[in-house]
Design a protein around this motif. Sequence first.
Motif, PDB file in Angstrom:
ATOM      1  N   GLY A 267      28.736  22.521  -9.603  1.00 39.84           N
ATOM      2  CA  GLY A 267      28.342  21.431 -10.491  1.00 39.84           C
ATOM      3  C   GLY A 267      29.161  20.175 -10.240  1.00 39.84           C
ATOM      4  O   GLY A 267      28.612  19.066 -10.144  1.00 39.84           O
ATOM      5  N   ILE A 268      30.483  20.340 -10.091  1.00 41.90           N
ATOM      6  CA  ILE A 268      31.363  19.194  -9.842  1.00 41.90           C
ATOM      7  C   ILE A 268      30.958  18.458  -8.569  1.00 41.90           C
ATOM      8  O   ILE A 268      30.877  17.225  -8.543  1.00 41.90           O
ATOM      9  CB  ILE A 268      32.825  19.668  -9.744  1.00 41.90           C
ATOM     10  CG1 ILE A 268      33.320  20.141 -11.118  1.00 41.90           C
ATOM     11  CG2 ILE A 268      33.726  18.553  -9.212  1.00 41.90           C
ATOM     12  CD1 ILE A 268      34.675  20.819 -11.077  1.00 41.90           C
ATOM     13  N   GLN A 269      30.699  19.218  -7.506  1.00 44.01           N
ATOM     14  CA  GLN A 269      30.390  18.548  -6.240  1.00 44.01           C
ATOM     15  C   GLN A 269      28.949  18.047  -6.172  1.00 44.01           C
ATOM     16  O   GLN A 269      28.593  17.309  -5.254  1.00 44.01           O
ATOM     17  CB  GLN A 269      30.725  19.467  -5.062  1.00 44.01           C
ATOM     18  CG  GLN A 269      29.925  20.731  -4.945  1.00 44.01           C
ATOM     19  CD  GLN A 269      28.675  20.547  -4.118  1.00 44.01           C
ATOM     20  OE1 GLN A 269      28.681  19.844  -3.122  1.00 44.01           O
ATOM     21  NE2 GLN A 269      27.603  21.180  -4.542  1.00 44.01           N
ATOM     22  N   ASN A 270      28.112  18.429  -7.143  1.00 42.74           N
ATOM     23  CA  ASN A 270      26.746  17.910  -7.181  1.00 42.74           C
ATOM     24  C   ASN A 270      26.678  16.461  -7.653  1.00 42.74           C
ATOM     25  O   ASN A 270      25.696  15.760  -7.385  1.00 42.74           O
ATOM     26  CB  ASN A 270      25.872  18.774  -8.097  1.00 42.74           C
ATOM     27  CG  ASN A 270      25.261  19.952  -7.372  1.00 42.74           C
ATOM     28  OD1 ASN A 270      25.474  20.146  -6.185  1.00 42.74           O
ATOM     29  ND2 ASN A 270      24.503  20.757  -8.089  1.00 42.74           N
ATOM     30  N   PHE A 271      27.707  16.010  -8.364  1.00 42.43           N
ATOM     31  CA  PHE A 271      27.690  14.642  -8.895  1.00 42.43           C
ATOM     32  C   PHE A 271      27.525  13.608  -7.772  1.00 42.43           C
ATOM     33  O   PHE A 271      26.614  12.766  -7.831  1.00 42.43           O
ATOM     34  CB  PHE A 271      28.962  14.375  -9.705  1.00 42.43           C
ATOM     35  CG  PHE A 271      28.962  13.064 -10.428  1.00 42.43           C
ATOM     36  CD1 PHE A 271      28.477  12.976 -11.728  1.00 42.43           C
ATOM     37  CD2 PHE A 271      29.423  11.905  -9.810  1.00 42.43           C
ATOM     38  CE1 PHE A 271      28.464  11.759 -12.402  1.00 42.43           C
ATOM     39  CE2 PHE A 271      29.408  10.687 -10.472  1.00 42.43           C
ATOM     40  CZ  PHE A 271      28.934  10.619 -11.764  1.00 42.43           C
ATOM     41  N   PRO A 272      28.374  13.644  -6.733  1.00 40.56           N
ATOM     42  CA  PRO A 272      28.171  12.649  -5.664  1.00 40.56           C
ATOM     43  C   PRO A 272      26.878  12.827  -4.903  1.00 40.56           C
ATOM     44  O   PRO A 272      26.350  11.864  -4.339  1.00 40.56           O
ATOM     45  CB  PRO A 272      29.393  12.882  -4.745  1.00 40.56           C
ATOM     46  CG  PRO A 272      29.877  14.245  -5.069  1.00 40.56           C
ATOM     47  CD  PRO A 272      29.577  14.449  -6.521  1.00 40.56           C
ATOM     48  N   GLU A 273      26.345  14.051  -4.871  1.00 41.40           N
ATOM     49  CA  GLU A 273      25.080  14.249  -4.160  1.00 41.40           C
ATOM     50  C   GLU A 273      23.936  13.533  -4.875  1.00 41.40           C
ATOM     51  O   GLU A 273      23.066  12.945  -4.231  1.00 41.40           O
ATOM     52  CB  GLU A 273      24.791  15.745  -4.014  1.00 41.40           C
ATOM     53  CG  GLU A 273      25.755  16.444  -3.062  1.00 41.40           C
ATOM     54  CD  GLU A 273      25.370  17.880  -2.777  1.00 41.40           C
ATOM     55  OE1 GLU A 273      24.432  18.389  -3.429  1.00 41.40           O
ATOM     56  OE2 GLU A 273      26.000  18.499  -1.907  1.00 41.40           O
ATOM     57  N   GLY A 274      23.922  13.593  -6.210  1.00 43.47           N
ATOM     58  CA  GLY A 274      22.901  12.860  -6.956  1.00 43.47           C
ATOM     59  C   GLY A 274      23.024  11.369  -6.738  1.00 43.47           C
ATOM     60  O   GLY A 274      22.024  10.655  -6.558  1.00 43.47           O
ATOM     61  N   THR A 275      24.264  10.878  -6.711  1.00 43.52           N
ATOM     62  CA  THR A 275      24.511   9.456  -6.462  1.00 43.52           C
ATOM     63  C   THR A 275      24.085   9.062  -5.054  1.00 43.52           C
ATOM     64  O   THR A 275      23.519   7.980  -4.843  1.00 43.52           O
ATOM     65  CB  THR A 275      26.010   9.144  -6.647  1.00 43.52           C
ATOM     66  OG1 THR A 275      26.435   9.575  -7.944  1.00 43.52           O
ATOM     67  CG2 THR A 275      26.273   7.659  -6.499  1.00 43.52           C
ATOM     68  N   ALA A 276      24.347   9.946  -4.100  1.00 42.27           N
ATOM     69  CA  ALA A 276      24.060   9.645  -2.691  1.00 42.27           C
ATOM     70  C   ALA A 276      22.574   9.478  -2.427  1.00 42.27           C
ATOM     71  O   ALA A 276      22.187   8.819  -1.458  1.00 42.27           O
ATOM     72  CB  ALA A 276      24.626  10.752  -1.797  1.00 42.27           C
ATOM     73  N   VAL A 277      21.723  10.071  -3.255  1.00 41.70           N
ATOM     74  CA  VAL A 277      20.282   9.885  -3.103  1.00 41.70           C
ATOM     75  C   VAL A 277      19.807   8.671  -3.896  1.00 41.70           C
ATOM     76  O   VAL A 277      19.092   7.809  -3.387  1.00 41.70           O
ATOM     77  CB  VAL A 277      19.509  11.139  -3.578  1.00 41.70           C
ATOM     78  CG1 VAL A 277      18.004  10.870  -3.548  1.00 41.70           C
ATOM     79  CG2 VAL A 277      19.829  12.328  -2.695  1.00 41.70           C
ATOM     80  N   ALA A 278      20.216   8.580  -5.153  1.00 37.43           N
ATOM     81  CA  ALA A 278      19.673   7.556  -6.044  1.00 37.43           C
ATOM     82  C   ALA A 278      20.122   6.145  -5.672  1.00 37.43           C
ATOM     83  O   ALA A 278      19.323   5.198  -5.716  1.00 37.43           O
ATOM     84  CB  ALA A 278      20.070   7.866  -7.487  1.00 37.43           C
ATOM     85  N   MET A 279      21.388   5.985  -5.294  1.00 37.34           N
ATOM     86  CA  MET A 279      21.918   4.641  -5.079  1.00 37.34           C
ATOM     87  C   MET A 279      21.278   3.914  -3.895  1.00 37.34           C
ATOM     88  O   MET A 279      20.924   2.725  -4.017  1.00 37.34           O
ATOM     89  CB  MET A 279      23.435   4.716  -4.930  1.00 37.34           C
ATOM     90  CG  MET A 279      24.141   3.431  -5.287  1.00 37.34           C
ATOM     91  SD  MET A 279      23.820   2.895  -6.999  1.00 37.34           S
ATOM     92  CE  MET A 279      24.695   4.145  -7.925  1.00 37.34           C
ATOM     93  N   PRO A 280      21.101   4.557  -2.740  1.00 31.80           N
ATOM     94  CA  PRO A 280      20.414   3.849  -1.648  1.00 31.80           C
ATOM     95  C   PRO A 280      18.998   3.417  -2.012  1.00 31.80           C
ATOM     96  O   PRO A 280      18.539   2.342  -1.606  1.00 31.80           O
ATOM     97  CB  PRO A 280      20.396   4.881  -0.511  1.00 31.80           C
ATOM     98  CG  PRO A 280      21.531   5.788  -0.803  1.00 31.80           C
ATOM     99  CD  PRO A 280      21.593   5.870  -2.298  1.00 31.80           C
ATOM    100  N   LEU A 281      18.300   4.242  -2.777  1.00 34.13           N
ATOM    101  CA  LEU A 281      16.935   3.885  -3.190  1.00 34.13           C
ATOM    102  C   LEU A 281      16.948   2.667  -4.107  1.00 34.13           C
ATOM    103  O   LEU A 281      16.092   1.791  -4.005  1.00 34.13           O
ATOM    104  CB  LEU A 281      16.283   5.080  -3.901  1.00 34.13           C
ATOM    105  CG  LEU A 281      16.099   6.335  -3.049  1.00 34.13           C
ATOM    106  CD1 LEU A 281      15.501   7.463  -3.883  1.00 34.13           C
ATOM    107  CD2 LEU A 281      15.203   6.046  -1.845  1.00 34.13           C
TER     108      LEU A 281
END
Length: 271
Positions: free
Chosen positions: A166-180
Amino acid sequence: MVDYLVELDPVWQALLATLFTWGVTAAGAALVFFTRTVNPRFMDCMLGFAAGVMIAASFWSLLAPGIDMAEQLGQVAWLTAVIGFMSGGIFMRLADRILPHLHPGLGMDKSEGIKTTWQRSTLLVLAITLHNIPEGLAVGVAFGAVAADLPSATLGGALALAIGIGIQNFPEGTAVAMPLRREGMSKRKSFFMGQASGAVEPIGAVIGALFVLNMQSILPYALCFAAGAMIFVVVEELIPESQRQYENIDLVTMATMAGFTIMMMLDVSLG
């Protein structure tokens, strides 16, 4: 809360745990409601941190318990570990080769997998979804292993794995949403696409738990398989993505060590 989890069927335990990890992915994606950009150095550190968490989880939550279980079941422990671990890596290599996807920050000409006419946004989501397949399976297998009533599988260890992922999923969500969002997509749609990458985890967890509950003799292989799949993701994607900017390498390396340390603390204290 822990007492409530103890009473549940392992499949439900795995499902609830991965709904949490999916929720953290959504929290990372929700940053698009507050800003259009994230400092590249900070983003690299978050990805490095995620890599450290996954490396530690792969050993303490998956590989080590898998080896212990293999010994308890009378298997040749080192052979079980080798077969399971390498199978996980090979599976992810095949998935990486076949599934169309695009890593954040790269142009469409750098997309991987089978060539398609799919939109950039879809390919970005699929890149992180590919990360999350082994994570969901790992959580499902960990909770399913608890039902086998072997000393090396504990509810605390499975919870530690779910918390770490769960902790390491936070940057993964950001890594998809922010470029879009930077490319002009609306906040709401960017968030939706970012959180969607975590939707595969509850599915993978349920499949993993059901699989090992019905075939307990393969539990050690399944744990080692999940470890191999996660290490593949770390080495092939997370570490290279976090170290694209040479000037940040030392800082990112320390972030990776911090992620490893925190996951190690979680697993040793709870497991």
